[in-house]
Design a protein around this motif. Structure first.
Motif, PDB file in Angstrom:
ATOM      1  N   PRO A   1      -4.228  10.684  -5.833  1.00  0.00           N
ATOM      2  CA  PRO A   1      -3.768  11.929  -5.129  1.00  0.00           C
ATOM      3  C   PRO A   1      -2.172  11.746  -4.787  1.00  0.00           C
ATOM      4  CG  PRO A   1      -5.328  10.616  -4.028  1.00  0.00           C
ATOM      5  CD  PRO A   1      -5.162   9.941  -5.166  1.00  0.00           C
TER       6      PRO A   1
ATOM      7  N   TYR B   1     -12.199   4.724  -4.692  1.00  0.00           N
ATOM      8  CA  TYR B   1     -11.906   5.178  -3.220  1.00  0.00           C
ATOM      9  C   TYR B   1     -11.152   6.656  -3.155  1.00  0.00           C
ATOM     10  CZ  TYR B   1      -9.715   5.577   1.225  1.00  0.00           C
ATOM     11  OH  TYR B   1      -9.231   5.931   2.500  1.00  0.00           O
TER      12      TYR B   1
ATOM     13  N   LYS C   1     -12.855  -5.256  -3.163  1.00  0.00           N
ATOM     14  CA  LYS C   1     -11.316  -4.958  -3.558  1.00  0.00           C
ATOM     15  C   LYS C   1     -11.057  -3.490  -3.980  1.00  0.00           C
ATOM     16  CE  LYS C   1     -11.400  -7.100  -8.036  1.00  0.00           C
ATOM     17  NZ  LYS C   1     -11.257  -8.227  -8.946  1.00  0.00           N
ATOM     18  N   TYR C   2     -12.286  -2.985  -4.517  1.00  0.00           N
ATOM     19  CA  TYR C   2     -11.991  -1.554  -4.993  1.00  0.00           C
ATOM     20  C   TYR C   2     -12.066  -0.478  -3.658  1.00  0.00           C
ATOM     21  CZ  TYR C   2     -12.881  -3.442  -9.755  1.00  0.00           C
ATOM     22  OH  TYR C   2     -12.829  -4.227 -10.883  1.00  0.00           O
TER      23      TYR C   2
ATOM     24  N   ASP D   1      -3.488   0.593 -10.244  1.00  0.00           N
ATOM     25  CA  ASP D   1      -4.621   0.307  -9.390  1.00  0.00           C
ATOM     26  C   ASP D   1      -5.496  -0.562 -10.050  1.00  0.00           C
ATOM     27  OD1 ASP D   1      -6.296   1.961  -6.981  1.00  0.00           O
ATOM     28  OD2 ASP D   1      -7.436   0.666  -8.085  1.00  0.00           O
ATOM     29  N   ILE D   2      -6.037  -1.471  -9.396  1.00  0.00           N
ATOM     30  CA  ILE D   2      -7.160  -2.561 -10.025  1.00  0.00           C
ATOM     31  C   ILE D   2      -8.413  -2.121 -10.625  1.00  0.00           C
ATOM     32  CG2 ILE D   2      -8.098  -3.598  -7.681  1.00  0.00           C
ATOM     33  CD1 ILE D   2      -7.016  -6.240  -8.574  1.00  0.00           C
TER      34      ILE D   2
ATOM     35  N   ASN E   1      -0.601   2.289  -0.054  1.00  0.00           N
ATOM     36  CA  ASN E   1      -2.001   2.653   0.610  1.00  0.00           C
ATOM     37  C   ASN E   1      -3.257   1.727   0.403  1.00  0.00           C
ATOM     38  OD1 ASN E   1      -3.811   4.238   2.391  1.00  0.00           O
ATOM     39  ND2 ASN E   1      -4.079   5.818   0.657  1.00  0.00           N
TER      40      ASN E   1
ATOM     41  N   ALA F   1      -3.771  -2.723 -13.105  1.00  0.00           N
ATOM     42  CA  ALA F   1      -3.283  -4.001 -12.631  1.00  0.00           C
ATOM     43  C   ALA F   1      -3.466  -4.191 -11.434  1.00  0.00           C
ATOM     44  CB  ALA F   1      -1.702  -4.184 -13.191  1.00  0.00           C
ATOM     45  N   ASP F   2      -3.516  -5.534 -11.056  1.00  0.00           N
ATOM     46  CA  ASP F   2      -3.253  -6.131  -9.743  1.00  0.00           C
ATOM     47  C   ASP F   2      -1.892  -5.889  -9.248  1.00  0.00           C
ATOM     48  OD1 ASP F   2      -2.766  -7.790  -7.297  1.00  0.00           O
ATOM     49  OD2 ASP F   2      -4.303  -9.165  -8.083  1.00  0.00           O
ATOM     50  N   ALA F   3      -1.490  -5.346  -8.086  1.00  0.00           N
ATOM     51  CA  ALA F   3      -0.189  -4.964  -7.795  1.00  0.00           C
ATOM     52  C   ALA F   3       0.639  -6.242  -7.438  1.00  0.00           C
ATOM     53  CB  ALA F   3      -0.186  -4.154  -6.408  1.00  0.00           C
TER      54      ALA F   3
ATOM     55  N   PHE G   1      -1.136   1.411  -5.061  1.00  0.00           N
ATOM     56  CA  PHE G   1      -2.611   1.489  -4.831  1.00  0.00           C
ATOM     57  C   PHE G   1      -3.008   2.829  -4.986  1.00  0.00           C
ATOM     58  CE2 PHE G   1      -0.574  -1.679  -1.975  1.00  0.00           C
ATOM     59  CZ  PHE G   1      -1.019  -2.799  -2.465  1.00  0.00           C
ATOM     60  N   ALA G   2      -3.171   3.327  -6.506  1.00  0.00           N
ATOM     61  CA  ALA G   2      -3.002   4.852  -6.596  1.00  0.00           C
ATOM     62  C   ALA G   2      -4.374   5.375  -6.556  1.00  0.00           C
ATOM     63  CB  ALA G   2      -2.417   5.143  -7.989  1.00  0.00           C
TER      64      ALA G   2
END
Ligand code: SAM
Length: 245
Positions: free
Chosen positions: A116, A85, A51-52, A132-133, A177, A158-160, A111-112
């Motif tokens: 960037p 990522y 998930k990451y 972001d998680i 993203n 957090a989970d989106a 999903f930052a």
């Protein structure tokens, strides 16, 4: 001994790191010797996964690290390819969206990663929520926000899927993203976007128009689709700019 006339092995540069597609120590030494700004040559031993969305690497040459500094359009990011990522391939996309923005927009980056998009867009925004998680990504993001002197970004670990419960549905622009997740998160983004706001949804497709049905089912009519790059044989990284009516 290194043969100076031998062409360099194929690699992708991200700041001071070169990532090779072949596990070739001699080739790695050649890259290190001829590129003074490269401090480490890595070889991925796993696909981007989990998930990451991270990968595992081994060091083929240079310093024993997966961390580096990367500069894009005068903004510098600390990244760690093994724990969070990062891809430089959407650099032009960040500029394209920045050019579309009006001053004072409220932005949500669902999903930052290490930040960037959020950091590139912040100077046109009144506020950016950067979610972001992955705790390692959020830590790097905090560092990157500070080093680029951004004062209006709020990092959210957090989970989106929980965002509609904690943020108002008032965003002018929502960045999504997480291309492999398909349309799963689209309804959450739609909920958080204000009427007339825009969602930028990055997704993998096999052909143009593939996701239009899902988008139209949400009620959106004003949609612009752009192929960003080829992803793998027959698959493309695409962005849909969706205006919520
Ligand atoms: N936007 C960043 C960039 O362009 O470099 C990162 C994009 S990366 C493809 C997707 C990010 O989404 C990863 O950092 C991952 O940790 C995060 N992620 C995955 N599932 C998530 C979820 N359910 N909620 C929030 N973030 C999530």
């Amino acid at each position: 001994m290194l043969d100076e006339k031998k062409p360099l092995m194929r690699h992708e540069r991200i700041g001071g790191i070169a990532v090779m597609q072949e596990k070739d120590k001699e080739g790695a030494a050649g890259i290190l010797a001829s590129r003074p700004s490269v401090h480490t040559v890595l070889y991925p031993v796993s696909a981007v996964s989990g998930k990451y969305r991270t990968r595992e690497f081994i060091v083929l040459a240079g310093e024993n690290t997966t961390r580096t500094e990367y500069t894009e359009y005068n903004l510098t990011y600390t990244i760690d390819l093994a724990t969070a990522y990062f891809s430089a391939r959407l650099a032009l996309e960040r500029q394209r969206i920045h050019a579309m923005m009006r001053e004072g927009e409220r932005v949500l980056d669902m999903f930052a990663g290490v930040g960037p998009f959020s950091i590139a867009l912040a100077d046109q925004a009144s506020v950016v929520y950067a979610c972001d998680i992955n705790p390692a990504a959020v830590l790097l993001m905090q560092k990157n926000i500070a080093r680029n002197h951004r004062k209006n970004i709020i990092p959210v670990l957090a989970d989106a899927t929980t965002l509609p419960a904690i943020l108002p549905p008032s965003f002018d622009r929502v960045i999504m993203n997480l291309p492999l997740s398909g349309s799963f998160f689209l309804t959450y983004a739609y909920e958080l976007c204000r009427p007339g706001g825009t969602i930028h949804w990055y997704v993998l497709v096999s052909e143009k128009g593939e996701q239009l049905l899902d988008i139209k089912q949400l009620g959106a009519r004003d949609v612009f689709e752009r192929m960003v790059r080829s992803y793998s044989a027959g698959r493309f990284h695409t962005v849909y700019d969706i205006v919520k009516p």
